[in-house]
Write a protein that holds these residues in place. Structure first.
Motif, PDB file in Angstrom:
ATOM      1  N   TYR A   1       1.231   0.506 -22.172  1.00  0.00           N
ATOM      2  CA  TYR A   1       2.584   0.588 -22.714  1.00  0.00           C
ATOM      3  C   TYR A   1       2.607   0.019 -24.126  1.00  0.00           C
ATOM      4  CZ  TYR A   1       4.171   1.627 -18.025  1.00  0.00           C
ATOM      5  OH  TYR A   1       4.364   2.215 -16.808  1.00  0.00           O
ATOM      6  N   VAL A   2       3.370   0.675 -24.994  1.00  0.00           N
ATOM      7  CA  VAL A   2       3.625   0.156 -26.333  1.00  0.00           C
ATOM      8  C   VAL A   2       5.126   0.265 -26.581  1.00  0.00           C
ATOM      9  CG1 VAL A   2       1.357   0.723 -27.311  1.00  0.00           C
ATOM     10  CG2 VAL A   2       3.199   2.398 -27.446  1.00  0.00           C
ATOM     11  N   PHE A   3       5.617  -0.584 -27.469  1.00  0.00           N
ATOM     12  CA  PHE A   3       7.019  -0.535 -27.859  1.00  0.00           C
ATOM     13  C   PHE A   3       7.112   0.390 -29.062  1.00  0.00           C
ATOM     14  CE2 PHE A   3      10.777  -2.116 -30.116  1.00  0.00           C
ATOM     15  CZ  PHE A   3      11.717  -2.039 -29.098  1.00  0.00           C
ATOM     16  N   ALA A   4       7.584   1.628 -28.840  1.00  0.00           N
ATOM     17  CA  ALA A   4       7.609   2.621 -29.908  1.00  0.00           C
ATOM     18  C   ALA A   4       8.655   3.680 -29.600  1.00  0.00           C
ATOM     19  CB  ALA A   4       6.232   3.274 -30.050  1.00  0.00           C
ATOM     20  N   ASP A   5       9.065   4.396 -30.634  1.00  0.00           N
ATOM     21  CA  ASP A   5       9.974   5.518 -30.479  1.00  0.00           C
ATOM     22  C   ASP A   5       9.187   6.684 -29.860  1.00  0.00           C
ATOM     23  OD1 ASP A   5      11.031   8.228 -31.682  1.00  0.00           O
ATOM     24  OD2 ASP A   5      12.734   6.823 -31.739  1.00  0.00           O
ATOM     25  N   THR A   6       9.618   7.123 -28.706  1.00  0.00           N
ATOM     26  CA  THR A   6       8.896   8.166 -27.963  1.00  0.00           C
ATOM     27  C   THR A   6       8.752   9.449 -28.772  1.00  0.00           C
ATOM     28  OG1 THR A   6       9.739   7.265 -25.900  1.00  0.00           O
ATOM     29  CG2 THR A   6       8.846   9.471 -25.808  1.00  0.00           C
TER      30      THR A   6
ATOM     31  N   LYS B   1       6.659   3.208 -39.989  1.00  0.00           N
ATOM     32  CA  LYS B   1       7.978   2.781 -39.492  1.00  0.00           C
ATOM     33  C   LYS B   1       7.838   1.845 -38.290  1.00  0.00           C
ATOM     34  CE  LYS B   1      10.931   6.578 -41.099  1.00  0.00           C
ATOM     35  NZ  LYS B   1      11.255   5.915 -42.309  1.00  0.00           N
ATOM     36  N   HIS B   2       6.718   1.926 -37.601  1.00  0.00           N
ATOM     37  CA  HIS B   2       6.430   1.038 -36.470  1.00  0.00           C
ATOM     38  C   HIS B   2       5.658  -0.211 -36.906  1.00  0.00           C
ATOM     39  CE1 HIS B   2       7.420   4.678 -34.154  1.00  0.00           C
ATOM     40  NE2 HIS B   2       7.763   3.827 -33.207  1.00  0.00           N
TER      41      HIS B   2
END
Length: 136
Positions: free
Chosen positions: A21-26, A111-112
């Motif tokens: 899992y990563v915290f990112a815009d799908t 952006k990430h």
């Protein structure tokens, strides 16, 4: 993209762990992968291989899209992610492109808070790598 890969008899293999899992815009992440995989297929000869993998490293996740295709000349690598690249290179089956895909990937990765780069050898293939930092 699987239809294009099948038409060139290219194997696409994913070694990304199912529980990663990563915290990112799908949507942005999907666009990055779609562009990188499409390019890998485009520049891989018939009967080639594309490998997608990931690894955790220094508080970030690295994603790698690797092919055994045509590779990129060292003098062209510096301009791959910039808008002053006016020409696009045809794929192994004369596929064309707009030249905007890699710029979009760079923008979305940045952006990430991540980075994107390429390792390539002409005639041996390319490995596009991008990072997504971990968030606490």
């Amino acid at each position: 993209m699987s239809n294009v890969a099948k038409s060139k008899n290219i194997t696409i293999q994913s070694e990304i762990e199912k529980d990663l899992y990563v915290f990112a815009d799908t949507n942005m992440l999907e666009t990055i992968f779609r562009n990188l995989i499409a390019n890998a297929i485009k520049f891989t000869n018939n009967n080639g291989k594309v490998l997608i993998s990931s690894k955790k490293e220094h508080n970030q996740t690295l994603f790698i899209v690797e092919d055994n295709g045509t590779g990129i000349a060292s003098d062209k690598i510096g301009n791959l992610f910039t808008s002053n690249q006016k020409e696009t290179t045809l794929g192994t089956n004369n596929e064309s492109g707009t030249g905007l895909g890699l710029m979009l990937c760079k923008d979305f990765v940045e952006k990430h808070g991540g980075e994107i780069w390429v390792n390539s050898k002409l005639g041996e293939g390319s490995s596009f790598v991008f990072s997504i930092p971990d968030h606490d």
